[in-house]
Design an enzyme around this catalytic site. Structure first.
Site, PDB file in Angstrom:
ATOM      1  N   PRO A  15      -9.111  -0.931  -0.430  1.00 34.58           N
ATOM      2  CA  PRO A  15      -8.656   0.080   0.522  1.00 34.58           C
ATOM      3  C   PRO A  15      -7.550   0.982  -0.017  1.00 34.58           C
ATOM      4  O   PRO A  15      -6.640   0.530  -0.710  1.00 34.58           O
ATOM      5  CB  PRO A  15      -8.143  -0.750   1.713  1.00 34.58           C
ATOM      6  CG  PRO A  15      -7.960  -2.123   1.188  1.00 34.58           C
ATOM      7  CD  PRO A  15      -8.951  -2.295   0.081  1.00 34.58           C
ATOM      8  N   ASN A  16      -7.697   2.244   0.334  1.00 32.08           N
ATOM      9  CA  ASN A  16      -6.735   3.317   0.027  1.00 32.08           C
ATOM     10  C   ASN A  16      -6.737   3.753  -1.442  1.00 32.08           C
ATOM     11  O   ASN A  16      -6.065   4.717  -1.805  1.00 32.08           O
ATOM     12  CB  ASN A  16      -5.308   2.922   0.463  1.00 32.08           C
ATOM     13  CG  ASN A  16      -5.253   2.618   1.945  1.00 32.08           C
ATOM     14  OD1 ASN A  16      -5.638   3.456   2.750  1.00 32.08           O
ATOM     15  ND2 ASN A  16      -4.815   1.422   2.320  1.00 32.08           N
ATOM     16  N   ARG A  26      -2.094   9.638  -3.437  1.00 30.71           N
ATOM     17  CA  ARG A  26      -1.354   8.646  -2.675  1.00 30.71           C
ATOM     18  C   ARG A  26      -0.098   8.215  -3.428  1.00 30.71           C
ATOM     19  O   ARG A  26      -0.192   7.715  -4.549  1.00 30.71           O
ATOM     20  CB  ARG A  26      -2.276   7.435  -2.489  1.00 30.71           C
ATOM     21  CG  ARG A  26      -1.625   6.223  -1.923  1.00 30.71           C
ATOM     22  CD  ARG A  26      -2.513   4.988  -2.136  1.00 30.71           C
ATOM     23  NE  ARG A  26      -1.926   3.856  -1.470  1.00 30.71           N
ATOM     24  CZ  ARG A  26      -2.255   2.599  -1.672  1.00 30.71           C
ATOM     25  NH1 ARG A  26      -3.214   2.301  -2.530  1.00 30.71           N
ATOM     26  NH2 ARG A  26      -1.657   1.631  -1.028  1.00 30.71           N
ATOM     27  N   TYR A  41       1.705   5.177  -7.829  1.00 27.86           N
ATOM     28  CA  TYR A  41       0.349   4.999  -8.361  1.00 27.86           C
ATOM     29  C   TYR A  41      -0.067   6.073  -9.364  1.00 27.86           C
ATOM     30  O   TYR A  41      -1.183   6.037  -9.875  1.00 27.86           O
ATOM     31  CB  TYR A  41      -0.655   4.944  -7.199  1.00 27.86           C
ATOM     32  CG  TYR A  41      -0.391   3.788  -6.259  1.00 27.86           C
ATOM     33  CD1 TYR A  41      -0.554   2.472  -6.689  1.00 27.86           C
ATOM     34  CD2 TYR A  41       0.042   4.001  -4.951  1.00 27.86           C
ATOM     35  CE1 TYR A  41      -0.297   1.402  -5.842  1.00 27.86           C
ATOM     36  CE2 TYR A  41       0.298   2.941  -4.088  1.00 27.86           C
ATOM     37  CZ  TYR A  41       0.131   1.649  -4.548  1.00 27.86           C
ATOM     38  OH  TYR A  41       0.381   0.590  -3.716  1.00 27.86           O
ATOM     39  N   ASN A  63      -9.372  -4.462  -8.101  1.00 28.05           N
ATOM     40  CA  ASN A  63      -8.106  -4.130  -7.451  1.00 28.05           C
ATOM     41  C   ASN A  63      -8.394  -4.153  -5.955  1.00 28.05           C
ATOM     42  O   ASN A  63      -8.932  -3.184  -5.393  1.00 28.05           O
ATOM     43  CB  ASN A  63      -7.589  -2.755  -7.887  1.00 28.05           C
ATOM     44  CG  ASN A  63      -6.205  -2.478  -7.316  1.00 28.05           C
ATOM     45  OD1 ASN A  63      -5.758  -3.162  -6.393  1.00 28.05           O
ATOM     46  ND2 ASN A  63      -5.526  -1.476  -7.843  1.00 28.05           N
ATOM     47  N   ALA A  97      -4.528  -3.905  -0.597  1.00 31.16           N
ATOM     48  CA  ALA A  97      -3.798  -4.755   0.347  1.00 31.16           C
ATOM     49  C   ALA A  97      -4.568  -6.015   0.733  1.00 31.16           C
ATOM     50  O   ALA A  97      -3.959  -7.010   1.160  1.00 31.16           O
ATOM     51  CB  ALA A  97      -3.442  -3.942   1.586  1.00 31.16           C
ATOM     52  N   HIS A 146      -3.485  -9.508  -0.478  1.00 31.77           N
ATOM     53  CA  HIS A 146      -2.434 -10.289   0.165  1.00 31.77           C
ATOM     54  C   HIS A 146      -2.896 -10.936   1.469  1.00 31.77           C
ATOM     55  O   HIS A 146      -2.143 -11.686   2.090  1.00 31.77           O
ATOM     56  CB  HIS A 146      -1.223  -9.389   0.437  1.00 31.77           C
ATOM     57  CG  HIS A 146      -0.904  -8.475  -0.707  1.00 31.77           C
ATOM     58  ND1 HIS A 146      -0.536  -8.956  -1.950  1.00 31.77           N
ATOM     59  CD2 HIS A 146      -0.930  -7.114  -0.832  1.00 31.77           C
ATOM     60  CE1 HIS A 146      -0.344  -7.915  -2.773  1.00 31.77           C
ATOM     61  NE2 HIS A 146      -0.580  -6.805  -2.112  1.00 31.77           N
ATOM     62  N   ASP A 160     -12.839 -16.323  -1.118  1.00 26.30           N
ATOM     63  CA  ASP A 160     -14.021 -17.200  -1.050  1.00 26.30           C
ATOM     64  C   ASP A 160     -15.203 -16.595  -1.795  1.00 26.30           C
ATOM     65  O   ASP A 160     -15.954 -17.306  -2.467  1.00 26.30           O
ATOM     66  CB  ASP A 160     -14.422 -17.445   0.412  1.00 26.30           C
ATOM     67  CG  ASP A 160     -13.514 -18.463   1.109  1.00 26.30           C
ATOM     68  OD1 ASP A 160     -12.692 -19.105   0.425  1.00 26.30           O
ATOM     69  OD2 ASP A 160     -13.637 -18.615   2.344  1.00 26.30           O
ATOM     70  N   GLU A 210      -8.182  -9.865 -11.629  1.00 22.60           N
ATOM     71  CA  GLU A 210      -7.372  -9.191 -10.597  1.00 22.60           C
ATOM     72  C   GLU A 210      -6.470  -8.152 -11.255  1.00 22.60           C
ATOM     73  O   GLU A 210      -5.790  -8.452 -12.240  1.00 22.60           O
ATOM     74  CB  GLU A 210      -6.515 -10.232  -9.864  1.00 22.60           C
ATOM     75  CG  GLU A 210      -5.573  -9.625  -8.833  1.00 22.60           C
ATOM     76  CD  GLU A 210      -4.694 -10.681  -8.152  1.00 22.60           C
ATOM     77  OE1 GLU A 210      -4.964 -11.902  -8.299  1.00 22.60           O
ATOM     78  OE2 GLU A 210      -3.724 -10.270  -7.494  1.00 22.60           O
ATOM     79  N   HIS A 216      -3.613  -4.831 -10.590  1.00 21.03           N
ATOM     80  CA  HIS A 216      -2.770  -3.969  -9.750  1.00 21.03           C
ATOM     81  C   HIS A 216      -2.139  -2.899 -10.624  1.00 21.03           C
ATOM     82  O   HIS A 216      -1.686  -3.186 -11.741  1.00 21.03           O
ATOM     83  CB  HIS A 216      -1.672  -4.778  -9.050  1.00 21.03           C
ATOM     84  CG  HIS A 216      -2.251  -5.850  -8.190  1.00 21.03           C
ATOM     85  ND1 HIS A 216      -2.863  -5.579  -6.992  1.00 21.03           N
ATOM     86  CD2 HIS A 216      -2.378  -7.181  -8.403  1.00 21.03           C
ATOM     87  CE1 HIS A 216      -3.321  -6.711  -6.482  1.00 21.03           C
ATOM     88  NE2 HIS A 216      -3.055  -7.698  -7.320  1.00 21.03           N
ATOM     89  N   ILE A 217      -2.099  -1.707 -10.082  1.00 20.78           N
ATOM     90  CA  ILE A 217      -1.483  -0.585 -10.800  1.00 20.78           C
ATOM     91  C   ILE A 217       0.031  -0.792 -10.851  1.00 20.78           C
ATOM     92  O   ILE A 217       0.668  -0.632 -11.885  1.00 20.78           O
ATOM     93  CB  ILE A 217      -1.841   0.735 -10.095  1.00 20.78           C
ATOM     94  CG1 ILE A 217      -3.359   0.953 -10.137  1.00 20.78           C
ATOM     95  CG2 ILE A 217      -1.095   1.920 -10.718  1.00 20.78           C
ATOM     96  CD1 ILE A 217      -3.865   2.004  -9.162  1.00 20.78           C
ATOM     97  N   SER A 218       0.584  -1.146  -9.724  1.00 19.94           N
ATOM     98  CA  SER A 218       2.033  -1.359  -9.634  1.00 19.94           C
ATOM     99  C   SER A 218       2.374  -2.818  -9.941  1.00 19.94           C
ATOM    100  O   SER A 218       1.500  -3.700  -9.900  1.00 19.94           O
ATOM    101  CB  SER A 218       2.523  -0.993  -8.229  1.00 19.94           C
ATOM    102  OG  SER A 218       1.944  -1.854  -7.258  1.00 19.94           O
ATOM    103  N   ARG A 225       8.035  -5.270  -5.797  1.00 19.87           N
ATOM    104  CA  ARG A 225       7.957  -4.503  -4.552  1.00 19.87           C
ATOM    105  C   ARG A 225       8.252  -5.417  -3.350  1.00 19.87           C
ATOM    106  O   ARG A 225       8.837  -6.477  -3.506  1.00 19.87           O
ATOM    107  CB  ARG A 225       6.583  -3.827  -4.462  1.00 19.87           C
ATOM    108  CG  ARG A 225       6.331  -2.876  -5.650  1.00 19.87           C
ATOM    109  CD  ARG A 225       4.985  -2.189  -5.565  1.00 19.87           C
ATOM    110  NE  ARG A 225       4.878  -1.362  -4.360  1.00 19.87           N
ATOM    111  CZ  ARG A 225       3.727  -0.864  -3.905  1.00 19.87           C
ATOM    112  NH1 ARG A 225       2.595  -1.109  -4.565  1.00 19.87           N
ATOM    113  NH2 ARG A 225       3.708  -0.135  -2.810  1.00 19.87           N
TER     114      ARG A 225
HETATM  115  C1  DQA Z   1      -2.057  -2.384  -5.362  1.00 12.86           C
HETATM  116  C2  DQA Z   1      -0.855  -3.140  -4.793  1.00 12.86           C
HETATM  117  C3  DQA Z   1      -1.107  -3.555  -3.360  1.00 12.86           C
HETATM  118  O1  DQA Z   1       0.003  -4.260  -2.840  1.00 12.86           O
HETATM  119  C4  DQA Z   1      -1.353  -2.335  -2.505  1.00 12.86           C
HETATM  120  O2  DQA Z   1      -1.647  -2.716  -1.182  1.00 12.86           O
HETATM  121  C5  DQA Z   1      -2.384  -1.435  -3.050  1.00 12.86           C
HETATM  122  C6  DQA Z   1      -2.431  -1.206  -4.492  1.00 12.86           C
HETATM  123  C7  DQA Z   1      -1.778  -1.839  -6.779  1.00 12.86           C
HETATM  124  O3  DQA Z   1      -2.731  -1.458  -7.423  1.00 12.86           O
HETATM  125  O4  DQA Z   1      -0.622  -1.778  -7.215  1.00 12.86           O
HETATM  126  O5  DQA Z   1      -3.152  -0.822  -2.326  1.00 12.86           O
HETATM  127  O6  DQA Z   1      -3.137  -3.280  -5.446  1.00 12.86           O
END
Ligand code: DQA
Length: 141
Positions: free
Chosen positions: A10-11, A18, A23, A75, A78, A81, A88, A99, A101-103, A108
């Site tokens: 998502p997002n 964004r 990001y 990725n 959210a 979390h 599963d 897994e 994550h960009i950040s 954070r």
């Molecule tokens: C993210 C980190 C997540 O906490 C956040 O909800 C995202 C992006 C990252 O790529 O840093 O949507 O997965």
């Protein structure tokens, strides 16, 4: 040629627009061009969804194809979390999932410090900006 599938949750369709201070300014489409140039011997597929169930369906659809799949770079945004269901799904498939994550999620808010999916993934790469995806691909080659 073998396939690596990148799944963004998502997002992440908004990359480039964004919160660019977190990001970056690059869209996923721009970055995918670079990845595909960098790895011409791998098919790099891409799937993005804002919907938990669609991500699960995608994991199911590629997750048993060990013949063709080198792995999945996920990725989950959210959902990382919150989603027992995605965890599963990852645990249910033999294809490796990394897994990403960009950040740096641990630098954070505390809500981002817990991942429900890390324990069922091959490994975790976080905090290197868009290069996190490339590092995940390297780990699957
Ligand atoms: C993210 C980190 C997540 O906490 C956040 O909800 C995202 C992006 C990252 O790529 O840093 O949507 O997965």
């Amino acid at each position: 040629m073998k396939t690596i599938l990148i799944i963004n949750g998502p997002n992440l369709n908004l990359l480039g627009k964004r919160q660019p201070h977190i990001y970056g300014k690059e869209s996923m489409e721009q970055y995918l061009d670079i990845l595909r140039e960098t790895y011409p011997d791998v098919i790099i597929d891409y799937f993005q969804s804002n919907h938990e169930g669609d991500i699960i369906d995608k994991l199911h659809s590629v997750g048993f194809d060990e013949e063709d799949m080198l792995g999945v770079v996920l990725n989950a945004g959210a959902y990382t979390h919150t989603s027992v269901a995605i965890a599963d799904a990852i645990a249910s498939i033999p294809v490796n999932v990394v897994e990403v994550h960009i950040s740096n999620v641990w630098a954070r808010e505390s809500v981002r410090h817990t991942s429900l999916i890390s324990s069922v993934c091959k490994g975790v790469i976080a905090g290197f900006g868009m290069d996190s995806y490339r590092l995940a691909i390297e780990s699957l080659l």
